[in-house]
Design a protein around this motif. Structure first.
Motif, PDB file in Angstrom:
ATOM      1  N   ASP A 115       0.973  -1.089   0.046  1.00 45.80           N
ATOM      2  CA  ASP A 115      -0.234   0.143   0.072  1.00 45.80           C
ATOM      3  C   ASP A 115       0.706   1.459  -0.029  1.00 45.80           C
ATOM      4  OD1 ASP A 115      -1.756  -1.902   0.040  1.00 45.80           O
ATOM      5  OD2 ASP A 115      -2.355  -1.424   2.637  1.00 45.80           O
ATOM      6  N   ILE A 116       2.013   0.824   1.035  1.00 47.81           N
ATOM      7  CA  ILE A 116       2.805   2.317   0.837  1.00 47.81           C
ATOM      8  C   ILE A 116       3.122   3.249  -1.242  1.00 47.81           C
ATOM      9  CG2 ILE A 116       4.769   3.213   1.104  1.00 47.81           C
ATOM     10  CD1 ILE A 116       4.884   1.910   4.024  1.00 47.81           C
ATOM     11  N   LEU A 117       3.771   1.880  -1.685  1.00 43.57           N
ATOM     12  CA  LEU A 117       3.886   2.256  -2.937  1.00 43.57           C
ATOM     13  C   LEU A 117       2.885   3.162  -3.867  1.00 43.57           C
ATOM     14  CD1 LEU A 117       5.652  -1.321  -3.547  1.00 43.57           C
ATOM     15  CD2 LEU A 117       6.241   0.941  -3.193  1.00 43.57           C
ATOM     16  N   HIS A 118       1.741   2.654  -3.423  1.00 43.57           N
ATOM     17  CA  HIS A 118       0.413   3.476  -4.072  1.00 43.57           C
ATOM     18  C   HIS A 118       0.063   5.089  -3.349  1.00 43.57           C
ATOM     19  CE1 HIS A 118       0.667  -0.798  -5.317  1.00 43.57           C
ATOM     20  NE2 HIS A 118      -0.229  -0.553  -6.239  1.00 43.57           N
ATOM     21  N   GLN A 119       0.571   5.536  -3.659  1.00 44.51           N
ATOM     22  CA  GLN A 119       0.011   7.225  -3.140  1.00 44.51           C
ATOM     23  C   GLN A 119      -1.263   7.018  -3.474  1.00 44.51           C
ATOM     24  OE1 GLN A 119       2.471   8.973  -2.574  1.00 44.51           O
ATOM     25  NE2 GLN A 119       1.346  10.832  -1.717  1.00 44.51           N
ATOM     26  N   GLN A 120      -2.312   6.855  -4.018  1.00 41.85           N
ATOM     27  CA  GLN A 120      -3.794   7.051  -4.464  1.00 41.85           C
ATOM     28  C   GLN A 120      -4.139   6.623  -2.753  1.00 41.85           C
ATOM     29  OE1 GLN A 120      -2.043   5.417  -6.605  1.00 41.85           O
ATOM     30  NE2 GLN A 120      -3.588   3.350  -6.974  1.00 41.85           N
ATOM     31  N   LEU A 121      -3.636   5.485  -1.956  1.00 47.62           N
ATOM     32  CA  LEU A 121      -4.182   4.754  -0.845  1.00 47.62           C
ATOM     33  C   LEU A 121      -3.806   5.452   0.246  1.00 47.62           C
ATOM     34  CD1 LEU A 121      -3.465   1.154  -1.870  1.00 47.62           C
ATOM     35  CD2 LEU A 121      -5.552   2.590  -1.715  1.00 47.62           C
ATOM     36  N   HIS A 122      -2.579   6.627   0.139  1.00 49.07           N
ATOM     37  CA  HIS A 122      -2.372   7.335   1.364  1.00 49.07           C
ATOM     38  C   HIS A 122      -3.014   8.386   1.810  1.00 49.07           C
ATOM     39  CE1 HIS A 122       2.035   6.932  -0.039  1.00 49.07           C
ATOM     40  NE2 HIS A 122       1.480   5.710  -0.164  1.00 49.07           N
ATOM     41  N   GLU A 123      -4.003   8.932   3.244  1.00 48.23           N
ATOM     42  CA  GLU A 123      -4.895   9.598   3.391  1.00 48.23           C
ATOM     43  C   GLU A 123      -4.075   9.621   5.119  1.00 48.23           C
ATOM     44  OE1 GLU A 123      -9.250   6.859   2.440  1.00 48.23           O
ATOM     45  OE2 GLU A 123      -8.439   7.231   4.271  1.00 48.23           O
ATOM     46  N   HIS A 124      -4.565  10.984   5.125  1.00 44.44           N
ATOM     47  CA  HIS A 124      -4.682  11.691   6.196  1.00 44.44           C
ATOM     48  C   HIS A 124      -4.928  11.391   7.387  1.00 44.44           C
ATOM     49  CE1 HIS A 124      -1.305  15.166   5.360  1.00 44.44           C
ATOM     50  NE2 HIS A 124      -2.190  15.552   4.054  1.00 44.44           N
ATOM     51  N   ASN A 125      -4.825  10.996   9.007  1.00 42.70           N
ATOM     52  CA  ASN A 125      -5.005  11.041   9.295  1.00 42.70           C
ATOM     53  C   ASN A 125      -6.533  11.522   9.866  1.00 42.70           C
ATOM     54  OD1 ASN A 125      -3.874   8.921  10.701  1.00 42.70           O
ATOM     55  ND2 ASN A 125      -2.185  10.221  11.140  1.00 42.70           N
ATOM     56  N   PRO A 126      -7.858  12.095  10.379  1.00 41.94           N
ATOM     57  CA  PRO A 126      -8.962  12.678  10.966  1.00 41.94           C
ATOM     58  C   PRO A 126      -8.134  13.760  11.721  1.00 41.94           C
ATOM     59  CG  PRO A 126      -9.809  10.347  11.145  1.00 41.94           C
ATOM     60  CD  PRO A 126      -8.371  10.226  10.477  1.00 41.94           C
ATOM     61  N   TRP A 127      -8.628  15.209  11.612  1.00 43.17           N
ATOM     62  CA  TRP A 127      -7.751  15.903  12.538  1.00 43.17           C
ATOM     63  C   TRP A 127      -8.001  15.934  14.019  1.00 43.17           C
ATOM     64  CZ3 TRP A 127     -10.495  19.466   8.512  1.00 43.17           C
ATOM     65  CH2 TRP A 127      -9.884  19.183   7.627  1.00 43.17           C
ATOM     66  N   LEU A 128      -6.991  15.875  14.792  1.00 47.71           N
ATOM     67  CA  LEU A 128      -7.457  16.754  16.206  1.00 47.71           C
ATOM     68  C   LEU A 128      -7.705  17.750  16.781  1.00 47.71           C
ATOM     69  CD1 LEU A 128      -3.291  14.042  16.788  1.00 47.71           C
ATOM     70  CD2 LEU A 128      -6.622  13.499  16.627  1.00 47.71           C
ATOM     71  N   VAL A 129      -7.518  18.582  15.741  1.00 48.76           N
ATOM     72  CA  VAL A 129      -7.778  19.907  16.149  1.00 48.76           C
ATOM     73  C   VAL A 129      -8.322  20.781  14.962  1.00 48.76           C
ATOM     74  CG1 VAL A 129      -5.483  20.275  15.722  1.00 48.76           C
ATOM     75  CG2 VAL A 129      -6.663  22.431  16.617  1.00 48.76           C
ATOM     76  N   GLN A 130     -10.002  21.146  14.419  1.00 50.06           N
ATOM     77  CA  GLN A 130      -9.862  21.537  13.911  1.00 50.06           C
ATOM     78  C   GLN A 130      -9.302  22.464  13.079  1.00 50.06           C
ATOM     79  OE1 GLN A 130     -12.712  19.875  12.502  1.00 50.06           O
ATOM     80  NE2 GLN A 130     -12.004  18.497  13.672  1.00 50.06           N
ATOM     81  N   PRO A 131      -8.987  22.966  12.039  1.00 54.32           N
ATOM     82  CA  PRO A 131      -8.115  24.451  10.963  1.00 54.32           C
ATOM     83  C   PRO A 131      -9.386  25.536  12.040  1.00 54.32           C
ATOM     84  CG  PRO A 131      -8.807  22.878   9.509  1.00 54.32           C
ATOM     85  CD  PRO A 131      -9.806  22.022  10.821  1.00 54.32           C
ATOM     86  N   GLU A 132     -10.079  26.094  11.949  1.00 55.38           N
ATOM     87  CA  GLU A 132     -10.622  26.982  12.866  1.00 55.38           C
ATOM     88  C   GLU A 132     -10.547  27.300  13.907  1.00 55.38           C
ATOM     89  OE1 GLU A 132     -14.405  23.937  12.067  1.00 55.38           O
ATOM     90  OE2 GLU A 132     -12.442  24.608  11.832  1.00 55.38           O
ATOM     91  N   HIS A 133      -9.863  25.981  15.211  1.00 63.68           N
ATOM     92  CA  HIS A 133      -9.141  26.075  16.013  1.00 63.68           C
ATOM     93  C   HIS A 133      -8.183  26.609  16.466  1.00 63.68           C
ATOM     94  CE1 HIS A 133     -13.314  23.998  17.239  1.00 63.68           C
ATOM     95  NE2 HIS A 133     -13.376  24.857  16.898  1.00 63.68           N
ATOM     96  N   VAL A 134      -6.730  26.665  15.621  1.00 64.35           N
ATOM     97  CA  VAL A 134      -5.877  27.029  15.613  1.00 64.35           C
ATOM     98  C   VAL A 134      -5.467  27.972  15.647  1.00 64.35           C
ATOM     99  CG1 VAL A 134      -3.557  26.793  15.046  1.00 64.35           C
ATOM    100  CG2 VAL A 134      -5.262  25.027  14.313  1.00 64.35           C
ATOM    101  N   LYS A 135      -4.613  29.053  16.149  1.00 60.81           N
ATOM    102  CA  LYS A 135      -5.243  30.284  16.294  1.00 60.81           C
ATOM    103  C   LYS A 135      -3.505  30.741  16.051  1.00 60.81           C
ATOM    104  CE  LYS A 135      -9.421  30.947  16.924  1.00 60.81           C
ATOM    105  NZ  LYS A 135     -10.146  31.031  16.521  1.00 60.81           N
ATOM    106  N   GLU A 136      -3.174  31.480  15.397  1.00 59.24           N
ATOM    107  CA  GLU A 136      -1.468  32.231  15.063  1.00 59.24           C
ATOM    108  C   GLU A 136      -1.507  33.168  16.807  1.00 59.24           C
ATOM    109  OE1 GLU A 136       0.133  31.813  11.384  1.00 59.24           O
ATOM    110  OE2 GLU A 136      -2.116  32.877  11.352  1.00 59.24           O
TER     111      GLU A 136
END
Length: 692
Positions: A115-136
């Protein structure tokens, strides 16, 4: 008040919750119950009750007299997999707002090689923090450079902290209903001044708003480089640990309701026992399998076998770890459930293989695939699971006794298992049900053997120099398949194999571990004065970590005079990518001889893992981290010694014969009861030794 004389340790696996109970003389009994994932407190009490029954007692009797209770399991893993963690908010250095989403492109972790050899099978993990909840937040601290003479010194404030942005960010997160706030600045592992101030401001705002919300700064959890892995560790603490703590507190509540007087303990991923109120509870994200390796280390020392392969085969997974030259291998950047973390974890390699593994048949290709699903405590079609499993095969081939599963507390249906295996395995493949079932076991054993072989050979280790120790509910049942497939020095089992991980938990030391990044380069042409100038940083780091250990253990009720320390380093040859951990005898470098002994400790560990020809001292040495283990006193079980009896077992231990299918034919096996066998007895095969 009842006299305190018992020690409890429990390992809650996917199928069984095992209890290892020890009295003040070191004698122990075992208990088991089916794991209840929805109510772990229930299966905890049921397992303790089963152990107490062996002493003619109740679980309440044991709890009222218990000195400690250690509980390990899959609580935090279940929270992660079921996506039931806390609602997390994050304050992070400006410019790094997308780091939680990018994950350093490690989208292939945990996948098979195909599966590592097939890029289309690579997926990000479900977010542990939502993007709108990240403050710079605007700030920056220098972390140094290889070209130090042309760069800011490490820890220099380059951009001052903009405190108003912290207040605004915290207020916005509170308005969004955040339950835990995490804080990470890129350079905090060198100088945490900005993170400390951000945490102070956040706690002030939280207090002003009158809400009960935890604030966690990364330097409190992981004061080490590699900001992506450090961030993941922080998010695990925020997302998983606080919810996991509440579940563990419910187990503790059940114990205290029966009269238990102390904090419930759990096992950290590097082998330490700690209170469930321990601040860095994310370090307990994987605990059960670690207990087996701790137990293995004790057995290795007891029997004088320094090289051990520890294999835990249960209903769900096959976990394997190594003890080489008496040392446990520790991974500083472990991969866990698709995430790469930055915390110490005993090196354990796992595959989805166990007696609960589901068997799939592809009728078109006539191929058999195992897993990844597992029946867990539902066992198979022989019990309450809808799909056929390895457990069904063990039953119909005669290896399992349908009337003696869990000592007869659980009744298995052999006829149903046979019927389902015929319909779903044998008939689609056009083969005899017993013959093809035996081939499925061969497939399972070959997968486990391949896993162990690759683990050993990738490290340049010779299997013939290692002893195989198998445990877990299914380890002894399938050890014959591993022995056939591997050229090992010896095979070893223990009478309490089913609860061996719980035994390791009972034997675990009570200690906290602290790591700190350092900058230390030692080249062959470096003069002694420069070496000793850098060595001052090692001593200062060890001293700082010792003070943290004193303070934390004192808060947990352990006085300073009962605390002692172990020291170590993480080092590598200059130019290498990986580092290796090495214990050192002395936690101070006061002269050049002390420094040489520190380097010798690294060389000793390196040549234990790799051939001596792999050494490269000409490149020089780099020490990247130091660590301190602060150890408090704790009661431990004692393995008793028994006088050897006659080779011939007592007649009472013999239970008759049963036919079992092996090597393509039915053979009569002698059946023995393990609890009635004595030290020195010899059982000749073919035989099956049963234990409830």
């Amino acid at each position: 008040m009842a006299e305190k004389r018992y020690l409890l340790a429990l390992d809650a696996g996917g199928t069984m919750t095992d209890t290892f109970a020890v009295d003040q003389e070191g004698k122990f009994v075992l208990g088991k119950s089916l794991t209840n994932p929805e109510n772990e407190a229930f299966s905890y009490i049921a397992s303790v009750e089963d152990a107490a029954r062996s002493w003619g007692m109740t679980s309440a009797d044991i709890h009222q007299r218990a000195l400690s209770s250690t509980y390990t399991g899959t609580t935090m893993l279940n929270i992660l997999l079921t996506r039931t963690g806390s609602k997390v908010g994050l304050l992070i250095t400006r410019g790094f707002v997308d780091m939680p989403l990018m994950e350093r492109s490690l989208t292939w972790l945990g996948q098979s090689y195909e599966d590592i050899l097939h890029q289309q099978l690579h997926e990000h993990n479900p977010w542990l923090v939502q993007p709108e909840h990240v403050k710079e937040v605007t700030e920056r601290i220098s972390v140094g450079s290889f070209y130090m003479q042309h760069h800011y010194m490490p820890g220099t404030v380059v951009i001052p902290l903009v405190e108003d942005e912290v207040r605004q960010g915290v207020s916005e997160l509170l308005d969004q209903g955040i339950e835990v706030i995490g804080i990470l600045t890129i350079g905090s592992y060198v100088n945490p001044i900005h993170e400390k101030r951000m945490a102070e401001i956040a706690r002030e705002v939280v207090k002003q708003r009158g809400v009960d919300i935890s604030v966690v700064a990364s330097h409190e959890i992981c004061s080490l480089p590699n900001e992506n892995e450090r961030l993941k560790t922080l998010l695990f603490q925020c997302y998983v640990a606080e919810i996991g703590r509440k579940k563990l507190l419910s187990v503790e509540g059940a114990a205290k309701k029966e009269g238990y007087d102390y904090d419930l303990l759990t096992l950290l991923s590097y082998g330490a026992a700690a209170s469930i109120r321990y601040p860095k509870l994310c370090e307990a994200v994987v605990s059960g399998p670690v207990g087996g390796l701790l137990g293995g280390r004790i057995v290795a020392a007891l029997l004088g076998r320094p090289n051990l392969i520890c294999c835990d085969l249960g209903g769900t997974t096959f976990d394997a770890g190594l003890i080489a030259a008496g040392l446990l291998l520790v991974n500083k950047e472990p991969d866990f459930a698709g995430h790469r973390l930055r915390l110490p974890m005993v090196s354990i390699d796992s595959i989805g293989a166990g007696t609960g593994t589901v068997i799939h048949v592809d009728e078109a290709t006539k191929r058999i695939n195992l897993g990844p699903e597992s029946a867990g405590s539902a066992v198979g079609t022989c019990y309450v699971y809808p799909d056929i499993t390895i457990g069904d095969i063990d039953l119909i081939l005669g290896y399992l006794n349908e009337d003696y599963f869990l000592g007869g507390k659980v009744k298995l249906n052999k006829e149903r298992a046979l019927q389902m295996l015929k319909e779903r395995l044998a008939e689609p493949l056009g083969q005899d049900v017993y013959d093809v079932s035996s081939k499925v076991l061969d497939l399972l054993h070959s997968q486990m053997c391949d896993h162990l072989s690759s683990m050993l050979l990738s490290k340049g280790l010779n299997p013939a120099e290692f002893t195989l120790l198998t445990y877990g509910g299914s380890g002894p049942l399938h050890v014959w398949g591993l022995d056939r497939g591997l050229m090992l020095g010896a095979v070893l089992m223990v009478p309490w194999a089913a609860a061996f991980s719980a035994f390791g938990c009972a034997a675990a030391e009570y200690f906290h571990r602290y790591d700190k990044a350092v900058t230390f380069f030692l080249t062959p042409d470096m003069i002694d004065d420069v070496k000793m100038y850098q060595a001052m940083g090692l001593s200062a780091a060890w001293q700082e970590l010792e003070q943290r250990g004193y303070e934390e253990l004192e808060r947990e009720g352990i006085p300073r005079e009962q605390v002692h320390f172990r020291h170590g380093i993480s080092a590598r040859y200059i130019g290498q990518i990986s580092t290796w951990e090495a214990p050192v005898q002395k936690g101070r470098v006061e002269n050049i001889e002390d420094l040489n002994r520190v380097i010798e400790s690294f060389e000793k560990v390196y040549t234990t893992i790799y051939p001596a020809a792999a050494r490269f001292p000409q490149a020089g040495y780099q020490i990247t981290e130091v660590y301190v283990e602060a150890i408090g006193e704790k009661i431990k079980p004692v393995i008793p010694r028994y006088p050897l009896k006659d080779k011939e077992a007592a007649h009472e231990a013999y239970k008759g014969q049963r036919e079992a299918y092996m090597d393509g034919k039915w053979t009569k096996f002698d059946i023995w009861e393990m609890d009635l066998l004595q030290a020195g007895n010899r059982i000749d095969g073919p035989a099956i030794i049963e234990h409830p």
